[in-house]
Design a protein around this motif. Structure first.
Motif, PDB file in Angstrom:
ATOM      1  N   LEU A 102     -30.491  36.672 -82.066  1.00  0.00           N
ATOM      2  CA  LEU A 102     -31.032  36.137 -81.293  1.00  0.00           C
ATOM      3  C   LEU A 102     -31.390  34.510 -81.872  1.00  0.00           C
ATOM      4  N   GLU A 103     -31.200  34.742 -83.763  1.00  0.00           N
ATOM      5  CA  GLU A 103     -31.500  33.485 -84.068  1.00  0.00           C
ATOM      6  C   GLU A 103     -30.042  33.043 -84.521  1.00  0.00           C
ATOM      7  N   ALA A 104     -28.646  33.527 -84.549  1.00  0.00           N
ATOM      8  CA  ALA A 104     -27.478  32.831 -84.496  1.00  0.00           C
ATOM      9  C   ALA A 104     -27.357  32.477 -82.930  1.00  0.00           C
ATOM     10  N   PHE A 105     -26.675  32.965 -82.274  1.00  0.00           N
ATOM     11  CA  PHE A 105     -26.488  32.673 -81.093  1.00  0.00           C
ATOM     12  C   PHE A 105     -26.899  32.386 -79.508  1.00  0.00           C
ATOM     13  N   GLY A 106     -28.355  32.598 -79.946  1.00  0.00           N
ATOM     14  CA  GLY A 106     -29.363  32.419 -78.992  1.00  0.00           C
ATOM     15  C   GLY A 106     -29.915  33.841 -77.926  1.00  0.00           C
ATOM     16  N   PRO A 107     -30.329  33.099 -76.667  1.00  0.00           N
ATOM     17  CA  PRO A 107     -31.224  34.971 -76.198  1.00  0.00           C
ATOM     18  C   PRO A 107     -30.175  35.522 -75.113  1.00  0.00           C
ATOM     19  N   LEU A 108     -29.242  34.759 -74.859  1.00  0.00           N
ATOM     20  CA  LEU A 108     -28.793  35.749 -73.971  1.00  0.00           C
ATOM     21  C   LEU A 108     -27.523  36.317 -74.647  1.00  0.00           C
ATOM     22  N   PRO A 109     -27.035  36.205 -75.797  1.00  0.00           N
ATOM     23  CA  PRO A 109     -25.880  37.458 -76.394  1.00  0.00           C
ATOM     24  C   PRO A 109     -26.909  38.103 -76.733  1.00  0.00           C
ATOM     25  N   ALA A 110     -28.458  38.474 -77.368  1.00  0.00           N
ATOM     26  CA  ALA A 110     -28.998  39.165 -78.286  1.00  0.00           C
ATOM     27  C   ALA A 110     -29.616  40.012 -77.118  1.00  0.00           C
ATOM     28  N   PHE A 111     -30.086  39.190 -75.201  1.00  0.00           N
ATOM     29  CA  PHE A 111     -30.350  40.277 -74.739  1.00  0.00           C
ATOM     30  C   PHE A 111     -29.692  41.010 -73.922  1.00  0.00           C
ATOM     31  N   VAL A 112     -28.279  40.560 -74.431  1.00  0.00           N
ATOM     32  CA  VAL A 112     -26.830  41.527 -73.468  1.00  0.00           C
ATOM     33  C   VAL A 112     -26.518  42.945 -74.403  1.00  0.00           C
ATOM     34  N   ARG A 113     -27.016  42.443 -75.909  1.00  0.00           N
ATOM     35  CA  ARG A 113     -26.471  43.094 -77.353  1.00  0.00           C
ATOM     36  C   ARG A 113     -27.996  44.580 -77.333  1.00  0.00           C
ATOM     37  N   VAL A 114     -29.143  44.360 -77.274  1.00  0.00           N
ATOM     38  CA  VAL A 114     -30.115  44.813 -77.035  1.00  0.00           C
ATOM     39  C   VAL A 114     -29.816  46.002 -75.985  1.00  0.00           C
ATOM     40  N   TRP A 115     -29.392  45.092 -74.749  1.00  0.00           N
ATOM     41  CA  TRP A 115     -29.704  46.094 -72.891  1.00  0.00           C
ATOM     42  C   TRP A 115     -28.521  46.772 -73.809  1.00  0.00           C
ATOM     43  N   VAL A 116     -27.467  46.935 -74.126  1.00  0.00           N
ATOM     44  CA  VAL A 116     -26.269  47.464 -74.313  1.00  0.00           C
ATOM     45  C   VAL A 116     -27.068  48.693 -75.256  1.00  0.00           C
ATOM     46  N   GLU A 117     -28.035  48.307 -76.233  1.00  0.00           N
ATOM     47  CA  GLU A 117     -27.972  49.217 -77.122  1.00  0.00           C
ATOM     48  C   GLU A 117     -28.984  50.657 -76.934  1.00  0.00           C
ATOM     49  N   LEU A 118     -30.197  49.674 -75.777  1.00  0.00           N
ATOM     50  CA  LEU A 118     -30.786  50.597 -74.916  1.00  0.00           C
ATOM     51  C   LEU A 118     -30.417  51.654 -74.324  1.00  0.00           C
ATOM     52  N   LEU A 119     -29.462  51.241 -73.530  1.00  0.00           N
ATOM     53  CA  LEU A 119     -28.851  51.820 -71.902  1.00  0.00           C
ATOM     54  C   LEU A 119     -27.835  53.145 -72.189  1.00  0.00           C
ATOM     55  N   VAL A 120     -26.755  52.480 -74.040  1.00  0.00           N
ATOM     56  CA  VAL A 120     -25.397  52.756 -74.327  1.00  0.00           C
ATOM     57  C   VAL A 120     -25.930  54.094 -75.151  1.00  0.00           C
ATOM     58  N   ILE A 121     -25.771  52.639 -76.101  1.00  0.00           N
ATOM     59  CA  ILE A 121     -25.514  53.225 -77.599  1.00  0.00           C
ATOM     60  C   ILE A 121     -26.568  54.147 -78.128  1.00  0.00           C
ATOM     61  N   ARG A 122     -27.246  53.798 -78.136  1.00  0.00           N
ATOM     62  CA  ARG A 122     -28.886  54.107 -78.605  1.00  0.00           C
ATOM     63  C   ARG A 122     -29.206  56.175 -77.906  1.00  0.00           C
ATOM     64  N   PRO A 123     -28.860  55.883 -76.605  1.00  0.00           N
ATOM     65  CA  PRO A 123     -29.603  57.247 -75.940  1.00  0.00           C
ATOM     66  C   PRO A 123     -28.053  58.311 -76.367  1.00  0.00           C
ATOM     67  N   ALA A 124     -27.227  57.113 -76.135  1.00  0.00           N
ATOM     68  CA  ALA A 124     -25.519  58.278 -77.319  1.00  0.00           C
ATOM     69  C   ALA A 124     -26.118  59.183 -77.880  1.00  0.00           C
ATOM     70  N   ALA A 125     -26.110  57.916 -79.704  1.00  0.00           N
ATOM     71  CA  ALA A 125     -26.366  58.549 -80.869  1.00  0.00           C
ATOM     72  C   ALA A 125     -27.745  59.559 -80.842  1.00  0.00           C
ATOM     73  N   THR A 126     -28.490  59.811 -79.869  1.00  0.00           N
ATOM     74  CA  THR A 126     -29.261  60.657 -79.912  1.00  0.00           C
ATOM     75  C   THR A 126     -29.751  61.635 -79.395  1.00  0.00           C
ATOM     76  N   ALA A 127     -28.455  62.315 -77.906  1.00  0.00           N
ATOM     77  CA  ALA A 127     -28.097  62.622 -77.880  1.00  0.00           C
ATOM     78  C   ALA A 127     -27.455  64.010 -78.775  1.00  0.00           C
ATOM     79  N   VAL A 128     -26.533  62.503 -79.188  1.00  0.00           N
ATOM     80  CA  VAL A 128     -25.693  63.788 -80.349  1.00  0.00           C
ATOM     81  C   VAL A 128     -26.649  64.178 -81.254  1.00  0.00           C
ATOM     82  N   ILE A 129     -27.455  63.737 -82.349  1.00  0.00           N
ATOM     83  CA  ILE A 129     -28.070  63.931 -83.505  1.00  0.00           C
ATOM     84  C   ILE A 129     -29.102  65.416 -82.667  1.00  0.00           C
ATOM     85  N   SER A 130     -29.294  65.214 -81.783  1.00  0.00           N
ATOM     86  CA  SER A 130     -30.700  66.308 -80.909  1.00  0.00           C
ATOM     87  C   SER A 130     -30.469  67.268 -80.877  1.00  0.00           C
ATOM     88  N   LEU A 131     -29.312  67.506 -79.664  1.00  0.00           N
ATOM     89  CA  LEU A 131     -28.322  68.484 -79.603  1.00  0.00           C
ATOM     90  C   LEU A 131     -27.790  69.812 -81.180  1.00  0.00           C
TER      91      LEU A 131
END
Length: 267
Positions: free
Chosen positions: A115-144
Motif C-alpha cells: 500500500l505504501e509503495a504501489f498504492g491501494p489497488l495492488p495492496a487490495f489484490v494482494r490481501v484479497w489473494v491472501e485471504l481467499l487463496v494463500i492463507r486458507p490453503a496454508a492453514t489447511a495444511v498446518i491444521s490437518l
C-alpha cells in the motif's frame, strides 16, 4: 452553552480508545496514544516477538518438507544444497522485513508495504489473494497435520479415519480463533509455551543425529550427490518445500503496532 460529554478511555482490552469523532485511525507505534485515536496496546515484548517468529517457522513444515525435498532432489547432497539456498533466501527476506518494520511502523505486513509503495489497488489484490487463496490453503495444511499428529498415538495399529482428522482440525482452528480474539496476552503465553515444546521436539531429533555423526555413522554422506538424477521439474518442487519450511519470518511485521519499541525489537 452545553457541555460535551467525554468518551471514557478503556485500558483493559486490546485497544486504547479516546474521543474518536466517528473515525477509527491508527498512529505510529513510536508516538503515544493521542486524543481522538484508537490504537493497539503494546503487549508484544522482545521474548514474545521471538516466540512468534520461532513458533511460526518451526511448524508443520519442518516435519513435512524434508521428505518432499529428498524425493524431488534424488540425493542427500542435493537436498542439503536446497536447504542451504532456501535458508539464505529466507535470511535476505527477513533482513528486508526487519528494515521495513523499523521504517513503516504499522501493522499489516505485506498489505501495508505494498500500500505504501504501489498504492491501494495492488495492496487490495494482494490481501484479497491472501485471504481467499494463500492463507486458507496454508492453514489447511498446518491444521490437518496438527489433527493427524494428535491422533497418531491413538491409532498406532491402524489407519487414522479421515473424518476424525477433519473433526480435530476443525476443533483446533476454532480454539485458536477464540484464543486470538479473546486476549493478546494469553495468545502470546500459549505461543511461548508451544514454541518451547517445538524446540524440545526439534532437539530430540537433532541431538541423536549429531551423536550418530560423532560415532562415525556417515555412510549416507559418502557419494552424497549420487543416486537418482534430479529432474528439472523436481527441483522447483524441492525449493518450494524448502521455502515453505522456512516461512514465518515475516509474521512479526503483521503486529508491528503491538510491539514494544519496534525500532529495537523488530530487528
Amino acid at each position: 452553552m452545553s457541555r460535551k460529554a467525554a468518551v471514557p478511555t478503556f485500558s483493559n482490552g486490546s485497544y486504547l480508545q479516546g474521543q474518536t469523532n466517528g473515525r477509527l485511525s491508527s498512529v505510529d507505534s513510536g508516538q503515544p496514544a493521542q486524543e481522538g485515536k484508537v490504537v493497539l496496546k503494546k503487549k508484544v515484548t522482545l521474548l514474545r516477538g521471538i516466540s512468534i517468529i520461532i513458533g511460526t517457522i518451526i511448524g508443520a513444515g519442518i516435519f513435512i518438507s524434508p521428505k518432499g525435498i529428498l524425493k524431488n532432489t534424488g540425493s542427500v547432497g542435493m537436498s542439503l544444497t536446497v536447504w542451504t539456498v532456501c535458508g539464505i533466501l529466507s535470511l535476505f527476506g527477513a533482513l528486508c522485513y526487519a528494515e521495513l518494520g523499523t521504517c513503516i511502523k504499522k501493522s499489516g505486513g505485506h498489505y501495508t508495504y505494498i500500500l505504501e509503495a504501489f498504492g491501494p489497488l495492488p495492496a487490495f489484490v494482494r490481501v484479497w489473494v491472501e485471504l481467499l487463496v494463500i492463507r486458507p490453503a496454508a492453514t489447511a495444511v498446518i491444521s490437518l497435520a496438527f489433527g493427524r499428529y494428535i491422533l497418531e498415538p491413538f491409532f498406532m495399529q491402524c489407519e487414522i479415519p479421515e473424518l476424525a482428522i477433519k473433526l480435530i482440525t476443525a476443533v483446533g482452528i476454532t480454539l485458536v480463533m477464540v484464543l486470538n480474539s479473546t486476549s493478546v496476552s494469553w495468545s502470546a503465553r500459549i505461543q511461548m509455551f508451544l514454541t518451547f515444546c517445538k524446540l524440545v521436539a526439534i532437539l530430540i531429533i537433532i541431538v541423536p543425529g549429531v551423536i550418530q555423526l560423532i560415532k562415525g555413522e556417515t555412510q549416507h554422506f559418502k557419494n552424497a550427490f549420487g543416486g537418482n538424477d534430479a529432474s528439472v521439474l523436481g527441483l522447483p518442487l524441492a525449493f518450494y518445500s524448502g521455502m515453505y519450511a522456512y516461512s514465518g519470518w515475516f509474521y512479526l511485521n503483521f503486529v508491528t503496532e503491538e510491539v514494544e519499541n519496534p525500532e529495537k525489537y523488530v530487528p
